[in-house]
Design an enzyme around this catalytic site. Structure first.
Site, PDB file in Angstrom:
ATOM      1  N   LYS A 203       0.859  -1.178   0.000  1.00  0.00           N
ATOM      2  CA  LYS A 203       0.000   0.000   0.000  1.00  0.00           C
ATOM      3  C   LYS A 203       0.894   1.226   0.000  1.00  0.00           C
ATOM      4  CE  LYS A 203      -3.583   2.440   2.543  1.00  0.00           C
ATOM      5  NZ  LYS A 203      -4.552   2.399   3.634  1.00  0.00           N
TER       6      LYS A 203
ATOM      7  N   LYS B 128      -2.109  -1.545  -3.806  1.00  0.00           N
ATOM      8  CA  LYS B 128      -2.977  -0.374  -3.724  1.00  0.00           C
ATOM      9  C   LYS B 128      -2.157   0.888  -3.810  1.00  0.00           C
ATOM     10  CE  LYS B 128      -5.971   1.881  -0.451  1.00  0.00           C
ATOM     11  NZ  LYS B 128      -6.527   1.897   0.860  1.00  0.00           N
TER      12      LYS B 128
HETATM   13  C1  PBG Z   1      -7.127   3.803   5.508  1.00  0.00           C
HETATM   14  C2  PBG Z   1      -7.568   3.510   4.125  1.00  0.00           C
HETATM   15  C3  PBG Z   1      -7.421   4.386   3.049  1.00  0.00           C
HETATM   16  C4  PBG Z   1      -8.027   3.776   1.952  1.00  0.00           C
HETATM   17  C5  PBG Z   1      -8.513   2.532   2.360  1.00  0.00           C
HETATM   18  N1  PBG Z   1      -8.217   2.373   3.714  1.00  0.00           N
HETATM   19  C6  PBG Z   1      -6.862   5.750   2.996  1.00  0.00           C
HETATM   20  C7  PBG Z   1      -5.542   6.033   3.557  1.00  0.00           C
HETATM   21  O1  PBG Z   1      -4.685   5.151   3.715  1.00  0.00           O
HETATM   22  O2  PBG Z   1      -5.338   7.195   3.877  1.00  0.00           O
HETATM   23  C8  PBG Z   1      -8.110   4.404   0.593  1.00  0.00           C
HETATM   24  C9  PBG Z   1      -9.076   3.824  -0.379  1.00  0.00           C
HETATM   25  C10 PBG Z   1      -9.383   4.691  -1.539  1.00  0.00           C
HETATM   26  O3  PBG Z   1      -8.775   5.757  -1.777  1.00  0.00           O
HETATM   27  O4  PBG Z   1     -10.285   4.302  -2.291  1.00  0.00           O
HETATM   28  N2  PBG Z   1      -6.713   2.823   6.322  1.00  0.00           N
END
Ligand code: PBG
Length: 307
Positions: free
Chosen positions: A178, A231
């Site tokens: 991520k 991601k």
């Molecule tokens: C937070 C989380 C995020 C997303 C999913 N879980 C945002 C972040 O890490 O700030 C983003 C998903 C998206 O942008 O569609 N734990």
């Protein structure tokens, strides 16, 4: 006859936003077509998705500011509306596969995925909080736990705590690679979960790094992850491809909020054909190697491809 790749509605996981209350279907301006739902209106929405062939859902909670604190204690509170909603959805639709989000940010007064002490995110102190959250979610009936927090060692920690609590059959879809991405903006608008100070670069990955994703994946696989997720998806198709080649467990890709929003915005201006570009985007993610795709376009895709 010779097409190598086909996206099926069975590949798609639909992320949805849940809020407390009744009669709420609150449109999210930066995610056109997506809403914050209260449970009573989310239930018929899930039913209509199931009827279209979408079987899996990721649920994200939008939590009131006054319930947030430094250690995200609302995340495992018995009265938590998210946990109650999971129980009700599983009761009404046992065939629906429900995936949770495990991270502190929706419940944290600091807006970070881990605990903040003197301006630093403290990895090891965060793990027990994530475990309490995950066990509470498993207890409510979640099928797959989704740690999106990027703390080190959390997959093993969660696996052990889930097993000890009797949830050996609850799977883990780990947010493995991520990235600290600018494409999460609309999601943070939806949940009002942006960090209050600093950024997420000390725990999320540097977009410059590819081989670090291999190290993250090796760790997650060894720690007991059932899925490895990349991601965002679109700017990271090389990572999806790499993990698919190197690992023999299901690969998930998260087609994130900013990727969805940019097509919507261009389409609103008449600059892109939305239906065509959205399907091409999903096809490219599948072609890169994703077995499953988390996407806000899941229902739109299903409606376009009804048999
Ligand atoms: C937070 C989380 C995020 C997303 C999913 N879980 C945002 C972040 O890490 O700030 C983003 C998903 C998206 O942008 O569609 N734990």
């Amino acid at each position: 006859m010779v097409a190598e790749t086909e996206v099926s509605v069975k590949d798609l996981i639909y992320p949805m936003f849940l809020v407390d209350g009744n009669g709420i279907e609150d449109a999210i301006p930066s995610l056109p077509g997506q809403n914050r739902w209260s449970l009573d209106l989310m239930l018929p929405e899930i039913e209509s998705c199931l009827n279209l062939g979408i079987k899996s859902f990721v649920l994200f909670p939008g939590v009131e500011e006054n319930l947030k604190d430094a250690d995200a204690s609302y995340s495992y509170n018995e009265k938590n509306f998210y946990l109650k909603a999971i129980r009700e959805i599983k009761k009404q639709f046992p065939e629906a596969c429900l995936i949770s989000d495990v991270a502190m940010d929706p419940y944290s007064s600091d807006g970070h995925d881990g605990m903040v002490v003197k301006g630093e995110i403290v990895n090891d102190e965060t793990l027990p909080i994530l475990a309490k959250m995950a066990v509470a979610q498993a207890n409510a009936g979640i099928d797959i736990i989704g740690p999106s927090d990027m703390m080190d060692g959390r997959v093993e920690y969660l696996r052990e705590e889930l097993d000890d609590a009797g949830f050996e059959n609850t799977s883990i879809m780990s947010y493995t690679a991520k990235y600290a991405s600018a494409f999460y903006g609309p999601f943070r608008d939806a949940l009002e979960s942006a960090p209050k100070a600093g950024d997420k670069k000390t725990y999320q990955m540097d977009p410059a790094n590819k081989y670090e994703a291999l190290r993250e994946a090796e760790l997650d696989e060894a720690e007991g992850a059932d899925f490895l997720m990349v991601k965002p998806a679109l700017c990271y198709l090389d990572i999806v491809h790499l993990l698919k080649k190197e690992f023999n467990i299901p690969i998930a890709a998260y087609n994130v909020s900013g990727e969805y929003a940019m097509l919507k915005a261009a389409a609103e201006k008449g600059w892109l054909n939305y239906d065509a570009s959205m399907q091409e985007m999903l096809l490219s993610i599948k072609r890169a190697g994703a077995d499953v795709i988390l996407t806000y376009a899941a229902k739109e895709f299903a409606l376009l491809n009804q048999k």
